[in-house]
Scaffold this motif. Structure first.
Motif, PDB file in Angstrom:
ATOM      1  N   SER A 218       0.814  -1.218   0.000  1.00  0.00           N
ATOM      2  CA  SER A 218       0.000   0.000   0.000  1.00  0.00           C
ATOM      3  C   SER A 218       0.847   1.268   0.000  1.00  0.00           C
ATOM      4  CB  SER A 218      -0.929   0.009   1.218  1.00  0.00           C
ATOM      5  OG  SER A 218      -1.825  -1.067   1.186  1.00  0.00           O
ATOM      6  N   PHE A 222       1.303   4.060  -3.076  1.00  0.00           N
ATOM      7  CA  PHE A 222       0.874   5.446  -2.862  1.00  0.00           C
ATOM      8  C   PHE A 222       1.984   6.427  -3.211  1.00  0.00           C
ATOM      9  CE2 PHE A 222       1.158   8.776   0.536  1.00  0.00           C
ATOM     10  CZ  PHE A 222       0.299   9.688  -0.062  1.00  0.00           C
ATOM     11  N   ASN A 256      -3.509   1.577  -6.785  1.00  0.00           N
ATOM     12  CA  ASN A 256      -3.948   2.323  -5.609  1.00  0.00           C
ATOM     13  C   ASN A 256      -5.443   2.175  -5.371  1.00  0.00           C
ATOM     14  OD1 ASN A 256      -1.897   4.309  -4.120  1.00  0.00           O
ATOM     15  ND2 ASN A 256      -1.225   4.059  -6.249  1.00  0.00           N
ATOM     16  N   ASN A 260      -5.595   0.709  -1.791  1.00  0.00           N
ATOM     17  CA  ASN A 260      -5.747   1.843  -0.878  1.00  0.00           C
ATOM     18  C   ASN A 260      -7.164   2.382  -0.852  1.00  0.00           C
ATOM     19  OD1 ASN A 260      -3.091   2.007   0.154  1.00  0.00           O
ATOM     20  ND2 ASN A 260      -2.385   3.021  -1.705  1.00  0.00           N
TER      21      ASN A 260
END
Length: 506
Positions: A218, A222, A256, A260
């Motif tokens: 993650s 990012f 992402n 995320n």
């Protein structure tokens, strides 16, 4: 190849956004934060007014006034925004509602003396934070002329080749870990409970590897996306970098979205990713726009946050909209003040332990190697209170108190206030220098600190270490940032790869 520098790291740069506060804006925010919202969350109270409630009114006034200053400041102060927003909601409004109604999210009940000490401990940390902020603000001109370690680190610039390597590593990790994820990519769009259960590591001796595996994908994904959007490029263009961006951006955006998203990741982390990207839109770096977005963020956290855990479990129920006061007194999301109360009773019975501070510092050491490794503070407090559900918070106030009592609270929040203000000042000075870490790291830390403040530290130290370390690996000191090409050095400022938005660069 070197990128040209417009300022050396030791050159004082005029403060951007210098000016005065708008008197009407100050008045409106002060009334809303110190009068309107507190009245809305008050619950019926019978009997004499306890001293804890009187002191809690002072906490609400303190946090409301500080948040008003941040929201109306000519300078954009994101770290200050994150701290005072958390303090105002979790330690201002929520305890006010709890103390007036004597209703709390969890069954444990502390006595009147403990409640008063809890409010005093919270206010002690807030006063120390304010003092640290004031001290750093008075020395801002010295930090600009002679940068210290925080300023030098934030002045580092993204190195294009390193950014491309990070993007490649993040995509490679995605291929390996997503392919090996039980349930496949679809598991990331079910619930956090499904992700945890399919990990199948919770009961194993190496269960600490499960969150490490999750965050190791993650966080790099990012930073790869954000760095690719903000990596400096030369005015004449660079075909290699431009081509790499066009190829990698869609792939990293997709990764992402998978790893995320707010369905499978904690709300605080998903919010950190979204708000960091948002505050990296160049037009939102302007003080007026940033203040408007900050106000919208505060309203969103107040109104939307309690309902954003809808996807946390597989067994979902229809959303029931209730008042703010009921949210504060019934949802475990707002247990921070109650955990401070529990922690004070725990400390009175079991004493304080400086060794507790070693747990977060050496979080990577497994218990099989360190049998006496300190327990997660949130879990320890939950067990002390007799709860079956152990995944509770442990705010920084009670974490530091359990290390060495009130002196530790003062020291921790003094340092936090001083460092936070220096980060805000550094970002303000470096906004005009593309590709500096200040533009990227300060918003990320500003909003991730809500997790840091809520705790417990043992559970969030690993992700925070990754969050702050990865940018250092993809950057170089300001005087030695390597490039991808070697055209003649221009004298004009270097444009950067910005987030897509209408109207181009401001």
């Amino acid at each position: 190849m070197r990128f040209p520098q417009q300022h050396s790291p030791t050159t004082e740069v005029p403060v951007r956004g210098a000016g005065v506060r708008s008197v009407p804006a100050v008045c409106v925010w002060a009334v809303v934060l110190t009068v309107v919202l507190p009245v809305l969350v008050l619950r019926p109270h019978q009997g004499p007014v306890p001293m804890a409630l009187v002191l809690q009114a002072a906490v609400v006034a303190h946090t409301g006034a500080a948040l008003t200053r941040v929201l109306t400041a000519p300078q954009v102060r994101l770290v200050g925004l994150g701290f005072w927003m958390f303090s105002y909601i979790w330690f201002g409004l929520a305890p006010l509602s709890m103390l007036t109604s004597d209703s709390y999210p969890w069954p444990y009940r502390a006595g009147a003396e403990t409640s008063l000490r809890a409010v005093a401990t919270v206010e002690l940390g807030l006063l120390a934070y304010s003092a640290g902020t004031a001290f750093a603000a008075r020395r801002a001109h010295l930090h600009a002329a002679r940068p210290g370690l925080p300023e030098r680190l934030l002045a580092r610039r993204l190195a294009p080749w390193r950014v491309l390597v990070l993007c490649g590593c993040a995509l490679s990790l995605a291929v390996v870990l997503l392919h090996g994820q039980p349930g496949g990519v679809g598991a990331y769009f079910t619930s956090r409970q499904a992700i945890n259960e399919t990990g199948a590591l919770d009961e194993a001796p190496d269960s600490f590897l499960q969150p490490l595996r999750s965050w190791s994908l993650s966080v790099p994904a990012f930073w790869g996306l954000l760095a690719l959007l903000r990596v400096p490029r030369l005015p004449d263009g660079d075909r290699l970098l431009r081509g790499a961006r066009l190829l990698l951006l869609p792939l990293l955006a997709a990764v992402n979205i998978i790893v995320n998203n707010p369905i499978s990741k904690p709300r605080f982390w998903a919010g950190t990713v979204l708000l960091t990207l948002l505050f990296n839109v160049p037009r939102l770096g302007r003080p007026r726009a940033a203040r408007a977005v900050a106000g919208a963020v505060l309203a969103t956290v107040l109104v939307v946050f309690p309902y954003s855990d809808y996807f946390r479990y597989d067994d979902r129920h229809a959303i029931s909209v209730v008042s703010l006061s009921e949210q504060f007194t019934t949802k475990g999301d707002y247990d921070a003040f109650q955990q401070v109360q529990t922690g004070l009773d725990y400390a009175r019975e079991k004493g304080i332990s400086p060794g507790q501070a070693l747990g977060p510092l050496f979080f990577m050491v497994p218990r099989s190697v360190w049998p006496d490794k300190p327990e997660d503070t949130g879990i320890a407090l939950a067990q002390y209170a007799g709860y079956r559900f152990l995944n509770l918070s442990a705010p920084l106030w009670i974490e530091s108190y359990l290390w060495a009592g009130p002196p530790a609270v003062v020291l921790v929040f003094l340092l936090l206030g001083a460092v936070g203000r220096r980060m805000d000042e550094a970002r303000d000075r470096l906004l005009g220098r593309p590709g500096t870490l200040a533009v990227l790291v300060v918003p990320a830390f500003a909003f991730y600190q809500l997790m840091f403040l809520r705790g417990s530290l043992l559970g969030i130290t690993g992700p925070m270490l990754l969050l702050l370390t990865v940018p250092l690996l993809i950057s170089t000191p300001a005087r030695r940032a390597p490039g991808l090409a070697s055209p003649a050095l221009p004298s004009a400022p270097i444009p950067h790869a910005s987030l897509p938005h209408a109207g181009g660069h401001p």
